[in-house]
Design a protein around this motif. Structure first.
Motif, PDB file in Angstrom:
ATOM      1  N   ASN A 381       0.811  -1.213   0.000  1.00  0.00           N
ATOM      2  CA  ASN A 381       0.000   0.000   0.000  1.00  0.00           C
ATOM      3  C   ASN A 381       0.845   1.264   0.000  1.00  0.00           C
ATOM      4  O   ASN A 381       0.356   2.338  -0.348  1.00  0.00           O
ATOM      5  N   HIS A 382       2.120   1.154   0.377  1.00  0.00           N
ATOM      6  CA  HIS A 382       2.993   2.335   0.293  1.00  0.00           C
ATOM      7  C   HIS A 382       3.141   2.797  -1.154  1.00  0.00           C
ATOM      8  O   HIS A 382       3.299   4.001  -1.408  1.00  0.00           O
ATOM      9  N   PHE A 383       3.092   1.875  -2.092  1.00  0.00           N
ATOM     10  CA  PHE A 383       3.146   2.266  -3.499  1.00  0.00           C
ATOM     11  C   PHE A 383       1.873   3.025  -3.886  1.00  0.00           C
ATOM     12  O   PHE A 383       1.902   3.932  -4.710  1.00  0.00           O
ATOM     13  N   VAL A 384       0.744   2.649  -3.273  1.00  0.00           N
ATOM     14  CA  VAL A 384      -0.508   3.368  -3.505  1.00  0.00           C
ATOM     15  C   VAL A 384      -0.414   4.780  -2.935  1.00  0.00           C
ATOM     16  O   VAL A 384      -0.874   5.746  -3.554  1.00  0.00           O
ATOM     17  N   VAL A 385       0.190   4.891  -1.750  1.00  0.00           N
ATOM     18  CA  VAL A 385       0.366   6.208  -1.133  1.00  0.00           C
ATOM     19  C   VAL A 385       1.238   7.091  -2.027  1.00  0.00           C
ATOM     20  O   VAL A 385       0.931   8.269  -2.252  1.00  0.00           O
ATOM     21  N   ASP A 386       2.327   6.531  -2.552  1.00  0.00           N
ATOM     22  CA  ASP A 386       3.182   7.297  -3.466  1.00  0.00           C
ATOM     23  C   ASP A 386       2.393   7.749  -4.692  1.00  0.00           C
ATOM     24  O   ASP A 386       2.535   8.886  -5.160  1.00  0.00           O
ATOM     25  N   ALA A 387       1.566   6.834  -5.214  1.00  0.00           N
ATOM     26  CA  ALA A 387       0.754   7.187  -6.385  1.00  0.00           C
ATOM     27  C   ALA A 387      -0.232   8.300  -6.045  1.00  0.00           C
ATOM     28  O   ALA A 387      -0.579   9.118  -6.900  1.00  0.00           O
ATOM     29  N   GLY A 388      -0.678   8.330  -4.772  1.00  0.00           N
ATOM     30  CA  GLY A 388      -1.583   9.398  -4.356  1.00  0.00           C
ATOM     31  C   GLY A 388      -0.942  10.770  -4.435  1.00  0.00           C
ATOM     32  O   GLY A 388      -1.631  11.772  -4.643  1.00  0.00           O
ATOM     33  N   ILE A 389       0.370  10.834  -4.278  1.00  0.00           N
ATOM     34  CA  ILE A 389       1.083  12.102  -4.452  1.00  0.00           C
ATOM     35  C   ILE A 389       1.157  12.462  -5.932  1.00  0.00           C
ATOM     36  O   ILE A 389       1.122  13.634  -6.303  1.00  0.00           O
ATOM     37  N   GLY A 390       1.245  11.428  -6.754  1.00  0.00           N
ATOM     38  CA  GLY A 390       1.403  11.626  -8.188  1.00  0.00           C
ATOM     39  C   GLY A 390       2.685  11.028  -8.726  1.00  0.00           C
ATOM     40  O   GLY A 390       3.032  11.235  -9.894  1.00  0.00           O
ATOM     41  N   LEU A 391       3.392  10.265  -7.886  1.00  0.00           N
ATOM     42  CA  LEU A 391       4.650   9.662  -8.303  1.00  0.00           C
ATOM     43  C   LEU A 391       4.381   8.442  -9.176  1.00  0.00           C
ATOM     44  O   LEU A 391       3.443   7.675  -8.939  1.00  0.00           O
ATOM     45  N   LEU A 392       5.240   8.272 -10.156  1.00  0.00           N
ATOM     46  CA  LEU A 392       5.121   7.135 -11.070  1.00  0.00           C
ATOM     47  C   LEU A 392       6.144   6.068 -10.689  1.00  0.00           C
ATOM     48  O   LEU A 392       7.285   6.402 -10.366  1.00  0.00           O
ATOM     49  N   PRO A 393       5.774   4.783 -10.745  1.00  0.00           N
ATOM     50  CA  PRO A 393       6.701   3.711 -10.338  1.00  0.00           C
ATOM     51  C   PRO A 393       7.726   3.371 -11.420  1.00  0.00           C
ATOM     52  O   PRO A 393       8.080   2.219 -11.600  1.00  0.00           O
ATOM     53  N   VAL A 394       8.204   4.392 -12.123  1.00  0.00           N
ATOM     54  CA  VAL A 394       9.219   4.215 -13.166  1.00  0.00           C
ATOM     55  C   VAL A 394      10.159   5.417 -13.100  1.00  0.00           C
ATOM     56  O   VAL A 394       9.771   6.488 -12.611  1.00  0.00           O
ATOM     57  N   PRO A 395      11.388   5.276 -13.562  1.00  0.00           N
ATOM     58  CA  PRO A 395      12.283   6.436 -13.598  1.00  0.00           C
ATOM     59  C   PRO A 395      11.728   7.541 -14.496  1.00  0.00           C
ATOM     60  O   PRO A 395      11.219   7.271 -15.585  1.00  0.00           O
ATOM     61  N   VAL A 396      11.802   8.765 -14.009  1.00  0.00           N
ATOM     62  CA  VAL A 396      11.368   9.921 -14.797  1.00  0.00           C
ATOM     63  C   VAL A 396      12.447  10.994 -14.700  1.00  0.00           C
ATOM     64  O   VAL A 396      13.255  10.988 -13.764  1.00  0.00           O
TER      65      VAL A 396
END
Length: 587
Positions: A381-396
């Motif tokens: 769920n920490h990945f969900v929390v990161d996504a809630g900020i707007g972070l993408l799970p890939v290098p940008v």
């Protein structure tokens, strides 16, 4: 030590092994504990001690020592998410969210109502020496560190082990009725062919145990801080830091900083690289930071396919390994020890048939599966929390990463929308920090108890709401009572000498002769307590929780699990109680 014979050999001197030793001493079962290391843990490792673990410590005389040095609830009441700890840049020290956790803040009243013990925080490298001292005091000369099991065999009658004294090079043989493997699966699990089933190598974690003075930025009530770097160009882009005392609150001298890496990332960082990452993420400039130790470990989510074989039983990390999220690890380890220890004592004293020991795996393996699943769930769920900020799970690109933060904190309609979205998303992380039901809602589907056909209480899918019940197979609910001018918990009725207790209602005087008849039939001790006669329900808590009529009764095991209950007294109460106890004890 020369060749010797004991009822129980414990292999492993971590929390589960030491707790097994302490409990067996209280049950007057002779044993030997061997641990291959010279000392207890040198790493902070586990630190959160939940209410159920503290109830066990209270029952066996450790709680006072732990509370004396552990974190008070007000100093571990919240968890935060923010960009950096310090700094005055436009994106530094920006707060995403602050959440009550572990019985702090608005949670306090409910947590205090449900247990006689508050949770606390105390890192493993300081907790284990306390446990070791208690174990050595109770079993002098029988807690042997720097001793290693090098070979083991078992037959129908005994377990035979070869023990190496690593200091002298001498070996001796221990012959035991039973062996408890509490060595994290390093040896004993493999010797009995136990396999860890589930996920492996999910994440690589690098932990830095460090000393620093962060008092000018840290808040007294924050236990854990998650930092997310707006300047990073990779994902994951942050880490979390936990205060480790020995002073609690903002003046904590020691800290544990955790970085998570995907298995495909290069996590082989030296001390200087780790220190640079910490400074960058915290934004604290060049203030003195001393790295005490860096450790690397891999996140798993697995449960042993068997908890025992013959006369060998596994406890703790030997049977369940999972992410640290929710802080269930060591807390579950000591509960494994408690479940097994009283059963070993009952069998060794002839109070129970050996089949009672089969209930250990039947009860604890489903419990292990639940906590592993939950830890994985809360980690993911920490990945969900990161996504809630707007972070993408890939290098940008770094500029894109920074733009996410600029929009999030901007005074614009879109900034407001993103903050509102994050508030909803991050609230789901209460599954980790407010998992009250996971901590107290212990319920066994089958085992050493007699089901009464009643329906189980509802289960909160988010894990926050605990429903106390006296339904057999569940933890005895806590309620404060008064006896001879003293205030005690219902849990105190059980004691720590291995006996059962029969708790009756105010009109349940007829249960005392029934308990005496059952005790005589099995050659055991059964305490009786009438709440409303011997003990007063001064707060009115017990009546609604008891689940019985005024003349009913509840039989409680030595581990504070309800074994049987009868809603009311009858003419056959003695026979019914004898039958129930016989079923529990396999007699």
């Amino acid at each position: 030590m020369s060749d010797t014979t004991v009822p129980v050999l414990i292999v492993g001197g971590g929390a589960s092994g030491l707790m097994t030793s302490i409990m067996l001493s209280h049950y007057e079962i002779k044993h030997i504990l061997v641990e291959r290391h010279e000392s207890t843990s040198i790493l902070p490792k586990a630190h959160y001690l939940n209410q159920r673990a503290m109830e066990l410590f209270r029952q066996f005389g450790l709680a006072e020592d732990v509370y004396r040095v552990g974190a008070p609830v007000p100093n571990m009441a919240s968890v935060i998410w923010q960009t950096t700890l310090a700094g005055d840049g436009p994106l530094q020290r920006k707060r995403f969210h602050k959440m009550d956790c572990f019985g702090g803040g608005r949670l306090t009243e409910q947590y205090e109502q449900d247990s006689p013990c508050p949770s606390t925080n105390y890192p493993q490298l300081r907790l284990e020496p306390i446990m070791r001292a208690h174990a050595e005091e109770r079993a002098p000369g029988c807690v042997l560190f720097n001793h290693e099991l090098t070979a083991m065999t078992q037959d129908e009658d005994a377990v035979t082990a070869t023990i190496l004294n690593r200091a002298t090079g001498d070996t001796f043989t221990v012959t035991a009725d039973y062996l408890v493997g509490a060595d994290g699966g390093k040896t004993i699990g493999q010797l009995i062919g136990a396999s860890m089933v589930g996920a492996h190598d999910l994440l690589d974690i690098v932990t830095a145990h460090l000393k620093a003075d962060f008092s000018q930025w840290w808040e007294d009530d924050v236990l854990i801080a998650h930092f997310i770097n707006p300047e990073a160009g990779s994902y994951p882009s942050g880490g979390n830091m936990v205060q480790m005392g020995p002073t609690w609150g903002k003046h904590s001298e020691e800290w544990a900083f955790h970085f998570a890496f995907l298995p495909t990332d290069d996590s082989n960082l030296d001390e200087q690289a780790i220190l640079a990452k910490i400074r960058e993420l915290l934004g604290v400039g060049d203030i003195p930071i001393e790295i005490l130790r860096v450790s690397h470990w891999s996140v798993q989510g697995s449960v042993a396919d068997k908890y025992s074989q013959g006369r060998v039983f596994l406890v703790g990390d030997s049977v369940h390994r999972h992410p640290p999220t929710t802080g269930l690890g060591m807390n579950t380890c000591v509960q494994d020890a408690q479940n097994l220890a009283w059963k070993l004592a009952a069998v060794l004293k002839g109070q129970s048939g050996p089949a009672l020991l089969e209930s250990y795996g039947a009860e604890r393996q489903p419990a292990g599966m639940r906590i592993v699943d939950w830890a994985l769930f809360t980690m993911q769920n920490h990945f969900v929390v990161d996504a809630g900020i707007g972070l993408l799970p890939v290098p940008v690109p770094p500029e894109m990463h920074r733009a996410v933060f600029e929009i999030f904190f901007s005074d614009t309609p879109m900034g407001a929308s993103r903050r509102a979205r994050f508030a909803e998303v991050v609230s789901t992380q209460r599954t980790e920090f407010q998992a009250h039901d996971l901590e107290l809602g212990i319920a066994y589907p089958s085992g050493a108890f007699v089901p009464d056909g009643s329906e189980a209480p509802p289960v909160d899918p988010m894990g926050s709401v605990y429903h106390p019940t006296t339904r057999p197979g569940h933890r005895l609910p806590h309620a404060w009572l008064e006896h001879d001018g003293s205030r005690i918990s219902t849990h105190d009725l059980v004691g720590n000498d291995g006996r059962f207790v029969l708790i009756a209602g105010p009109d349940g005087q007829g249960w005392k002769p029934a308990a005496e008849a059952a005790a005589k039939a099995f050659g055991i001790e059964i305490s009786t307590a009438s709440i409303g006669q011997d003990y007063q329900d001064v707060d009115g808590m017990w009546g609604p929780l008891s689940g019985i009529h005024s003349d009913g009764a509840i039989l409680v095991r030595p581990d504070n699990i309800v074994a049987w209950r009868s809603a009311a007294l009858s003419n056959e109460s003695a026979e019914t109680l004898i039958d129930a106890l016989g079923a529990v004890l396999h007699r």
